[in-house]
Scaffold this active site. Structure first.
Site, mmCIF file in Angstrom:
data_model
loop_
_atom_site.group_PDB
_atom_site.id
_atom_site.type_symbol
_atom_site.label_atom_id
_atom_site.label_comp_id
_atom_site.label_asym_id
_atom_site.label_seq_id
_atom_site.Cartn_x
_atom_site.Cartn_y
_atom_site.Cartn_z
ATOM 1 N N THR A 185 0.882 -1.174 0.000
ATOM 2 C CA THR A 185 0.000 0.000 0.000
ATOM 3 C C THR A 185 0.917 1.220 0.000
ATOM 4 O O THR A 185 2.056 1.140 0.456
ATOM 5 C CB THR A 185 -0.876 0.040 1.261
ATOM 6 N N GLU A 330 -5.598 -3.803 -1.300
ATOM 7 C CA GLU A 330 -6.027 -4.927 -0.459
ATOM 8 C C GLU A 330 -7.170 -5.739 -1.080
ATOM 9 O O GLU A 330 -7.513 -6.803 -0.588
ATOM 10 C CB GLU A 330 -6.488 -4.404 0.916
ATOM 11 N N LYS A 439 -15.294 16.522 10.980
ATOM 12 C CA LYS A 439 -16.306 16.374 12.025
ATOM 13 C C LYS A 439 -16.657 17.763 12.534
ATOM 14 O O LYS A 439 -15.860 18.405 13.205
ATOM 15 C CB LYS A 439 -15.785 15.463 13.132
ATOM 16 N N TRP A 444 -20.792 14.643 10.329
ATOM 17 C CA TRP A 444 -19.717 14.429 9.365
ATOM 18 C C TRP A 444 -19.972 15.188 8.067
ATOM 19 O O TRP A 444 -21.085 15.182 7.543
ATOM 20 C CB TRP A 444 -19.584 12.939 9.050
HETATM 21 P P1 ADP Z 1 -3.406 3.484 -0.893
HETATM 22 O O1 ADP Z 1 -4.498 3.008 0.012
HETATM 23 O O2 ADP Z 1 -2.111 2.904 -0.562
HETATM 24 O O3 ADP Z 1 -3.445 4.953 -1.182
HETATM 25 P P2 ADP Z 1 -4.818 2.238 -3.016
HETATM 26 O O4 ADP Z 1 -4.588 2.479 -4.431
HETATM 27 O O5 ADP Z 1 -4.968 0.868 -2.551
HETATM 28 O O6 ADP Z 1 -3.625 2.886 -2.342
HETATM 29 O O7 ADP Z 1 -6.004 3.160 -2.549
HETATM 30 C C1 ADP Z 1 -7.239 2.685 -2.115
HETATM 31 C C2 ADP Z 1 -8.084 3.825 -1.663
HETATM 32 O O8 ADP Z 1 -8.315 4.745 -2.729
HETATM 33 C C3 ADP Z 1 -9.462 3.422 -1.232
HETATM 34 O O9 ADP Z 1 -9.454 2.928 0.084
HETATM 35 C C4 ADP Z 1 -10.228 4.724 -1.367
HETATM 36 O O10 ADP Z 1 -10.027 5.580 -0.267
HETATM 37 C C5 ADP Z 1 -9.570 5.364 -2.563
HETATM 38 N N1 ADP Z 1 -10.387 5.120 -3.757
HETATM 39 C C6 ADP Z 1 -10.226 4.186 -4.701
HETATM 40 N N2 ADP Z 1 -11.165 4.296 -5.654
HETATM 41 C C7 ADP Z 1 -11.961 5.332 -5.297
HETATM 42 C C8 ADP Z 1 -13.118 5.950 -5.867
HETATM 43 N N3 ADP Z 1 -13.639 5.540 -6.997
HETATM 44 N N4 ADP Z 1 -13.651 6.983 -5.200
HETATM 45 C C9 ADP Z 1 -13.138 7.430 -4.034
HETATM 46 N N5 ADP Z 1 -12.049 6.894 -3.460
HETATM 47 C C10 ADP Z 1 -11.470 5.859 -4.080
#
Ligand code: ADP
Length: 553
Positions: A185, A330, A439, A444
């Protein structure tokens, strides 16, 4: 009693075998790191990947060993990827956009023994090699002609290794739960953590992503994954294109609007996938040069939320349909997609947009639930915000080497760190990262929703919302705007633009115009850095009377 069907372990080498057997002449086109376009086929990639497996064996690599790639999307990267996984080693995709320190941390943590690298990244590797003691070999993904300029002691040449080894190699003689790939990640929260995919989880993810409501690609498609293979496995496209026999177009290192446009047109691309910022760059390029798209039919957009203006531009100005997707490293990574249901498909285009802008529904293989802070399930009413939890056939069970400890709840669900709603039609909508949500007075506020509306202002290039301390409400939103080049803007016009589109109490207390909105290693707005830059910022509503605004970002 056991069933009586054949045992056919779900290992990903079978995906490339299938491509070779049934789509052997289907093309793979790559913009090479050296410059020229390079054309090959699934059949050739298969042979060369087998040769690489033998080369790796010759270097002492055994099943389970980690072999890294630090590379752009090219056919050579795909050959390395299958060559590593086919022989039972673990393909660890490194993200070159990470800071050098993080890169070293990840290489050491994974104990990578070999790194396949593009010419582009040799300087970083050379500088930090001493900090990567596990790395025994560096393989430069180029030919002998370009090796002449490489000043890297002991570096091996990719093309020489391919030429020197036979393609006679047995793949896949192992259990389907053998690890196939490792991806960290990006570490937006704490140290990067490794997700260790199995052959089985990647195979099932591939089957699922081929569904029509998911990626839905077909053999007749020409697919351009702009999303890098080092970013959550190019959303599975290096597998699904081989599995379906699609033509694959690799953009190499050139991801700017002009280069992507050129590839879309010259290769007659029908399907593409990328994060929103890539598409913004493409649209800007097309508008500035008055260009049209002649073959592109569909794009999948994910990684961060898709702004409404982007969907409208693709749909109305270019006739391209957008599928919004959500996922994470993940989840292999596809978790949900906003494809229409029987019910929403009947709605007008305008009404459908409301659903397209949500992150979507889970395909088979993924289960979702929303919970409160105590873990109680929350209703799917489209209004109630809760923690988004996920479990399924291609979802992480634990991080590599047990980092982070126990990461599943009592029911086996993983906490995504996202806050979301789920509506009665099953469409999930991310309202925020849990750590970014504002918050205010115990309620929220979704930063994503405000950002997506603000970025639709014709003068805005990028927008970000963060919470700033407030004496009465705890936190109030501040909108940061990066204007289009040459534009000027006022706080009043941006607040007027938001009026009526969000709840009144969500209206930002301030608008700050900034030269730069930083993006992280996976193209997402880097809120951690923004908060750091805004550390001294005080809201106008929290300032003592008579004190002026202070530009800190
Ligand atoms: P990292 O978590 O390491 O930044 P990832 O590429 O695994 O890398 O990111 C996953 C996160 O990206 C998700 O948990 C979410 O917060 C965000 N994410 C992915 N796709 C979307 C989407 N379509 N809209 C909003 N957030 C998104």
């Amino acid at each position: 009693m056991q069933g009586l069907m054949q045992t056919w372990p779900l290992t990903v080498d079978k995906i490339l075998d299938h491509a070779k057997n049934w789509h052997t002449d289907r093309e793979i086109v790559s913009r090479s790191v050296e410059g020229p376009m390079v054309r090959t086929t699934w059949g050739e990639v298969h042979t060369r990947a087998k040769r690489l497996s033998n080369a790796l064996k010759g270097l002492g690599i055994q099943k389970g060993d980690r072999v890294a790639t630090l590379a752009w999307n090219t056919a050579r990267h795909i050959e390395a990827w299958y060559g590593i996984m086919g022989m039972g080693a673990v393909c660890h995709t490194l993200n070159p956009r990470l800071f050098a320190e993080q890169l070293c941390y990840i290489v050491n943590h994974a104990e990578d023994q070999v790194i396949f690298t593009d010419l582009t990244f040799l300087p970083i590797l050379l500088e930090h090699r001493a900090k990567m003691p596990s790395v025994k070999h560096v393989i430069v993904m180029t030919d002998e002609a370009h090796m002449k300029n490489v000043a890297f002691p002991g570096a091996l040449c990719f093309e020489t290794l391919v030429a020197e080894h036979s393609a006679d190699c047995v793949w896949g003689d192992f259990d389907e739960n053998t690890p196939a790939a490792l991806c960290y990640t990006s570490g937006t929260t704490g140290n990067p953590k490794g997700v260790l995919y199995t052959h089985r989880s990647n195979f099932i993810h591939t089957l699922v992503t081929m569904g029509r409501d998911v990626m839905g690609i077909a053999a007749a498609d020409t697919v351009l994954p702009v999303v890098p293979m080092f970013h959550a496995n190019a959303w599975g496209l290096a597998f699904s294109c081989a599995a379906i026999g699609a033509k694959l177009v690799n953009p190499g290192q050139k991801l700017d609007g002009a280069s992507i446009y050129e590839l879309l047109e010259s290769e007659s691309v029908t399907f593409s996938a990328a994060v929103p910022t890539v598409w913004q760059m493409l649209l800007t390029h097309m508008r500035e040069n008055n260009l049209a798209l002649s073959t592109l039919q569909r794009v999948v957009i994910g990684g961060s939320a898709v702004p409404e203006a982007l969907v409208r531009a693709f749909r109305d100005d270019y006739g391209v349909s957008v599928t919004h997707a959500w996922g994470m490293t993940e989840t292999s990574p596809l978790g949900t997609l906003a494809s229409p249901t029987g019910k929403t498909a009947k709605l007008s285009a305008e009404e459908q947009l409301r659903f397209t802008l949500k992150q979507g529904r889970p395909p088979i293989g993924i289960e979702l639930k929303l919970v409160d802070d105590e873990g109680n399930r929350l209703p799917h009413d489209g209004v109630t915000f809760g923690k988004l939890m996920v479990r399924g056939a291609f979802v992480v069970g634990e991080y590599f080497k047990g980092d982070g400890g126990e990461i599943l709840d009592d029911e086996g669900y993983f906490d995504t760190g996202d806050v979301a709603t789920i509506d009665p039609d099953g469409f999930m909508q991310i309202t925020d990262r849990a750590k970014d949500v504002i918050k205010s007075g115990g309620e929220w506020i979704s930063t994503i929703e405000i950002e997506n509306i603000a970025v639709g202002h014709p003068k805005a290039e990028l927008a970000a919302v963060i919470g700033a301390a407030h004496p009465k409400w705890d936190e109030r939103p501040v909108l940061l705007v990066k204007l289009m080049p040459g534009q000027t803007g006022t706080k009043e016009e941006f607040l007027a633009f938001l009026e009526g589109k969000i709840a009144k109490w969500w209206t930002p207390d301030d608008v700050v115009f900034v030269d730069d909105i930083p993006l992280g290693a996976t193209g997402k707005i880097d809120k951690k850095l923004i908060r750091l830059r805004m550390a001294d910022y005080v809201l106008p509503t929290a300032r003592p009377a008579g004190v002026g605004a202070k530009e800190t970002a």
